[in-house]
Design an enzyme around this catalytic site. Structure first.
Site, short mmCIF file in Angstrom:
data_model
loop_
_atom_site.label_atom_id
_atom_site.label_comp_id
_atom_site.label_asym_id
_atom_site.label_seq_id
_atom_site.Cartn_x
_atom_site.Cartn_y
_atom_site.Cartn_z
N ASN A 89 43.44 45.58 39.87
CA ASN A 89 42.35 44.86 40.52
C ASN A 89 42.73 43.38 40.57
OD1 ASN A 89 40.78 47.20 40.70
ND2 ASN A 89 39.96 46.92 38.64
N GLY A 95 37.73 43.28 42.42
CA GLY A 95 36.97 43.74 41.26
C GLY A 95 37.55 43.32 39.92
N GLN A 96 38.41 42.29 39.94
CA GLN A 96 39.01 41.84 38.68
C GLN A 96 37.97 41.09 37.84
OE1 GLN A 96 42.54 39.41 39.14
NE2 GLN A 96 42.96 39.42 36.93
N HIS A 102 46.75 42.91 34.42
CA HIS A 102 46.79 44.20 33.73
C HIS A 102 46.87 45.34 34.72
CE1 HIS A 102 42.60 42.97 34.35
NE2 HIS A 102 42.30 44.24 34.52
N HIS A 104 45.73 49.21 35.20
CA HIS A 104 44.94 50.35 34.72
C HIS A 104 45.77 51.61 34.96
CE1 HIS A 104 40.85 48.36 34.66
NE2 HIS A 104 41.46 47.55 35.50
P1 5GP Z 1 39.34 44.55 35.55
O1 5GP Z 1 37.90 44.75 35.94
O2 5GP Z 1 39.62 43.08 35.29
O3 5GP Z 1 40.34 45.19 36.45
O4 5GP Z 1 39.52 45.34 34.18
C1 5GP Z 1 39.15 44.83 32.95
C2 5GP Z 1 39.04 46.03 32.04
O5 5GP Z 1 39.07 45.56 30.71
C3 5GP Z 1 37.75 46.84 32.21
O6 5GP Z 1 38.08 48.19 32.54
C4 5GP Z 1 37.07 46.72 30.86
O7 5GP Z 1 36.43 47.91 30.46
C5 5GP Z 1 38.21 46.36 29.93
N1 5GP Z 1 37.83 45.54 28.81
C6 5GP Z 1 37.08 44.41 28.84
N2 5GP Z 1 36.95 43.89 27.60
C7 5GP Z 1 37.66 44.72 26.77
C8 5GP Z 1 37.91 44.69 25.36
O8 5GP Z 1 37.47 43.81 24.62
N3 5GP Z 1 38.67 45.71 24.87
C9 5GP Z 1 39.17 46.70 25.67
N4 5GP Z 1 39.90 47.64 25.08
N5 5GP Z 1 38.97 46.74 27.00
C10 5GP Z 1 38.20 45.76 27.54
#
Ligand code: 5GP
Ligand code: ZN
Length: 116
Positions: A89, A95-96, A102, A104
């Site tokens: 993302n 949706g980041q 990172h 997924h």
């Molecule tokens: P994004 O929305 O930026 O692509 O993904 C961020 C991801 O990080 C989300 O899927 C969310 O659940 C995960 N996430 C956010 N905070 C934490 C955390 O403190 N620990 C873990 N293990 N995952 C997290």
């Protein structure tokens, strides 16, 4: 340089707990806090890069390393043959929510395309 406000830098430093599934000199992989599939693993570089949008060609080894690590984890976890999804993302429309690059890695169920 670690970003002191970045939760993923804190996870790398061990200041925020996580369930690590893999780590090496370049990256750390851990289970997502809110899994969207039976397997939902985040693979992050030790080097803080805000997003794919901020990655540069000098980061190509780091970014390639993340992708190949995702494939290796999928094989080791046993869902590579059935298939899996990797997602990066990027920025607001992408949706980041966490601005530390990172990947997924999602596995253990079927996914639809295009994603929502
Ligand atoms: P994004 O929305 O930026 O692509 O993904 C961020 C991801 O990080 C989300 O899927 C969310 O659940 C995960 N996430 C956010 N905070 C934490 C955390 O403190 N620990 C873990 N293990 N995952 C997290
Ligand atoms: Zn960071």
């Amino acid at each position: 340089m670690p970003d002191e406000n970045c939760i993923f830098c804190k996870i790398i430093a061990g200041e925020i707990p996580s369930t690590r599934v893999f780590e090496d000199e370049n990256c750390v992989a851990f289970n997502d806090l809110h899994p969207q599939a039976p397997a939902h693993i985040l693979i992050i570089p030790r080097l803080h890069i805000d997003s794919l949008d901020k990655a540069r060609f000098e980061d190509k080894e780091t970014v390639g390393h993340l992708l190949l690590t995702a494939a290796e984890i999928a094989r080791e976890s046993g869902f590579a043959e059935n298939g899996y999804r990797v997602v990066i993302n990027t920025n607001s429309d992408g949706g980041q929510t966490v601005f530390h690059l990172h990947i997924h890695l999602l596995g253990g169920r079927e996914f639809v395309f295009p994603p929502g």
